[in-house]
Design a protein around this motif. Structure first.
Motif, PDB file in Angstrom:
ATOM      1  N   GLU A  19      14.583  -1.550 -39.508  1.00 28.30           N
ATOM      2  CA  GLU A  19      15.831  -0.802 -39.373  1.00 28.30           C
ATOM      3  C   GLU A  19      16.169  -0.135 -40.701  1.00 28.30           C
ATOM      4  N   PRO A  20      16.509   1.178 -40.675  1.00 25.46           N
ATOM      5  CA  PRO A  20      16.760   1.887 -41.928  1.00 25.46           C
ATOM      6  C   PRO A  20      18.160   1.646 -42.487  1.00 25.46           C
ATOM      7  N   VAL A  21      18.229   1.571 -43.800  1.00 26.97           N
ATOM      8  CA  VAL A  21      19.487   1.515 -44.534  1.00 26.97           C
ATOM      9  C   VAL A  21      19.523   2.729 -45.450  1.00 26.97           C
ATOM     10  N   LEU A  22      20.499   3.600 -45.258  1.00 32.87           N
ATOM     11  CA  LEU A  22      20.651   4.791 -46.089  1.00 32.87           C
ATOM     12  C   LEU A  22      21.659   4.496 -47.196  1.00 32.87           C
ATOM     13  N   LEU A  23      21.244   4.681 -48.456  1.00 35.37           N
ATOM     14  CA  LEU A  23      22.097   4.438 -49.617  1.00 35.37           C
ATOM     15  C   LEU A  23      22.577   5.768 -50.182  1.00 35.37           C
ATOM     16  N   ILE A  24      23.897   5.905 -50.337  1.00 33.75           N
ATOM     17  CA  ILE A  24      24.485   7.155 -50.829  1.00 33.75           C
ATOM     18  C   ILE A  24      25.165   6.874 -52.173  1.00 33.75           C
ATOM     19  N   VAL A  77      11.638   6.171 -50.155  1.00 35.14           N
ATOM     20  CA  VAL A  77      11.734   5.206 -49.056  1.00 35.14           C
ATOM     21  C   VAL A  77      10.878   4.003 -49.418  1.00 35.14           C
ATOM     22  N   ARG A  78      11.411   2.810 -49.157  1.00 36.75           N
ATOM     23  CA  ARG A  78      10.612   1.599 -49.333  1.00 36.75           C
ATOM     24  C   ARG A  78      10.894   0.652 -48.177  1.00 36.75           C
ATOM     25  N   GLU A  99      13.321  -7.220 -48.569  1.00 43.44           N
ATOM     26  CA  GLU A  99      12.954  -8.611 -48.267  1.00 43.44           C
ATOM     27  C   GLU A  99      13.744  -9.151 -47.085  1.00 43.44           C
ATOM     28  N   GLN A 100      14.940  -8.616 -46.889  1.00 35.62           N
ATOM     29  CA  GLN A 100      15.780  -9.034 -45.762  1.00 35.62           C
ATOM     30  C   GLN A 100      15.381  -8.332 -44.454  1.00 35.62           C
ATOM     31  N   GLY A 101      14.350  -7.489 -44.528  1.00 41.67           N
ATOM     32  CA  GLY A 101      13.814  -6.901 -43.313  1.00 41.67           C
ATOM     33  C   GLY A 101      14.237  -5.480 -43.019  1.00 41.67           C
ATOM     34  N   PHE A 102      14.701  -4.747 -44.051  1.00 36.67           N
ATOM     35  CA  PHE A 102      15.179  -3.385 -43.828  1.00 36.67           C
ATOM     36  C   PHE A 102      14.299  -2.359 -44.538  1.00 36.67           C
ATOM     37  N   ARG A 103      14.372  -1.133 -44.055  1.00 36.47           N
ATOM     38  CA  ARG A 103      13.719   0.017 -44.693  1.00 36.47           C
ATOM     39  C   ARG A 103      14.789   0.766 -45.474  1.00 36.47           C
ATOM     40  N   VAL A 104      14.606   0.926 -46.760  1.00 41.21           N
ATOM     41  CA  VAL A 104      15.643   1.467 -47.640  1.00 41.21           C
ATOM     42  C   VAL A 104      15.339   2.930 -47.967  1.00 41.21           C
ATOM     43  N   ARG A 137      19.100   6.656 -36.136  1.00 39.73           N
ATOM     44  CA  ARG A 137      20.311   5.914 -36.525  1.00 39.73           C
ATOM     45  C   ARG A 137      19.991   5.063 -37.737  1.00 39.73           C
ATOM     46  N   ALA A 138      21.001   4.851 -38.588  1.00 41.13           N
ATOM     47  CA  ALA A 138      20.790   4.062 -39.800  1.00 41.13           C
ATOM     48  C   ALA A 138      22.046   3.280 -40.141  1.00 41.13           C
ATOM     49  N   HIS A 139      21.847   2.172 -40.821  1.00 40.51           N
ATOM     50  CA  HIS A 139      22.951   1.508 -41.503  1.00 40.51           C
ATOM     51  C   HIS A 139      23.274   2.366 -42.716  1.00 40.51           C
TER      52      HIS A 139
END
Length: 303
Positions: free
Chosen positions: A22-27, A15-16, A47-52, A111-113
């Motif tokens: 707001e979280p973004v989940l990468l699959i 996680v970074r 940098e765009q303001g999300f938690r990856v 919830r996540a993007h």
């Protein structure tokens, strides 16, 4: 690398970004590890303001290997699929979508993007269809609806996917094999310089590549089949990104996904193949960040 228990298996993740972003989940896609999401791509999202949040799917990297299901015979599976015979695999993409939901549970993320590439795009689509209360937005990259009749890989891409290293026990031979594969399926307009590609492949092989795990994931894709009925239930903001020169999952597949998701936005990238090349990492991350903020890219179109 932290490892967490989710859906009765162990998933490696990282996680970074700020904890309250707001979280973004990468699959990740077939056989690929969380490291397949480039650092520059992830950092741009931060940098765009999300938690990856990135993670290794089951059967890849440092996550649980599903060895109890053995190594499937892909040639037999392909023959059966031609004649619409039943396929039996150890697990399906529905199970892998559940893995991702359980990972969010374990991390305390309501919830996540959700962003998925290739096979990961299919998993992301299933998450949006079956767990809409957990998904803020959906982004499907170089993926497919799985609808029967869609065009398949080019001859060269198909040959590369089913090829094997000259010596599977020799790490250098395995690295050479993957470099050739990614060169075949990569972006013709944005080729990854070979030294950089070789560096990435070397790190991936050392971290935890698995031919049997990739074969089991291929069976999961095959046994899951047509996702169109699921896609037609999605009522979330959806973005479909696809390269015009994808030799592995042709652009018709991305267009079909977008066409079957109500209100989906299709973003075609001229000259992009089946990868996220260094030249496009930051641009694609910004497009996705805009989608997460409901700012549609000017060049995108409604499907």
């Amino acid at each position: 690398m932290p490892i967490i228990e989710a859906n009765n298996i162990k998933l490696a993740y990282d996680v970074r970004g700020e904890p309250d972003a707001e979280p973004v989940l990468l699959i990740a896609g077939l056989g690929l590890q969380l490291t397949s999401w480039p650092d520059a791509f992830c950092e741009t999202l931060v940098e765009q303001g999300f938690r990856v949040i990135r993670f290794d799917n089951r059967d890849t990297g440092l996550s649980s290997r599903m060895e109890q299901y053995g190594k499937p015979n892909l040639h037999t599976a392909f023959f059966k699929s031609l004649f619409h015979m039943p396929l039996l695999g150890g697990y399906t993409l529905y199970d892998m979508a559940r893995d991702a939901i359980c990972l969010l549970d374990a991390l305390g993320v309501a919830r996540a993007h959700v962003v998925g590439a290739s096979m990961g795009g299919m998993i992301a689509q299933l998450m949006a269809a079956r767990y809409p209360e957990r998904v803020i937005t959906l982004t499907s990259i170089m993926s497919t609806s799985g609808r029967p009749g869609l065009p398949g890989p080019s001859f060269a891409a198909n040959q590369a996917m089913f090829s094997r290293p000259a010596n599977p026990r020799d790490p250098n031979s395995v690295i050479d094999h993957y470099v050739r594969l990614f060169q075949v399926i990569g972006s013709p307009a944005y080729p990854t310089p070979e030294p950089e590609l070789r560096r990435r492949v070397r790190e991936s092989v050392r971290r935890g590549a698995s031919f049997s795990g990739t074969a089991r994931q291929m069976m999961a894709v095959a046994t899951t089949g047509d996702l169109v009925p699921q896609l037609r239930t999605i009522r979330l903001p959806a973005l479909v990104i696809h390269g015009t020169h994808d030799p592995l999952v042709p652009i018709a597949c991305g267009r079909d996904s977008a066409r079957n998701i109500a209100g989906a936005v299709l973003h075609e990238v001229e000259g992009m193949g089946h990868d996220i090349p260094p030249q496009l990492e930051q641009d694609l991350a910004r497009v996705i960040a805009g989608h997460c903020r409901r700012e549609w890219p000017a060049e995108a179109q409604r499907a």
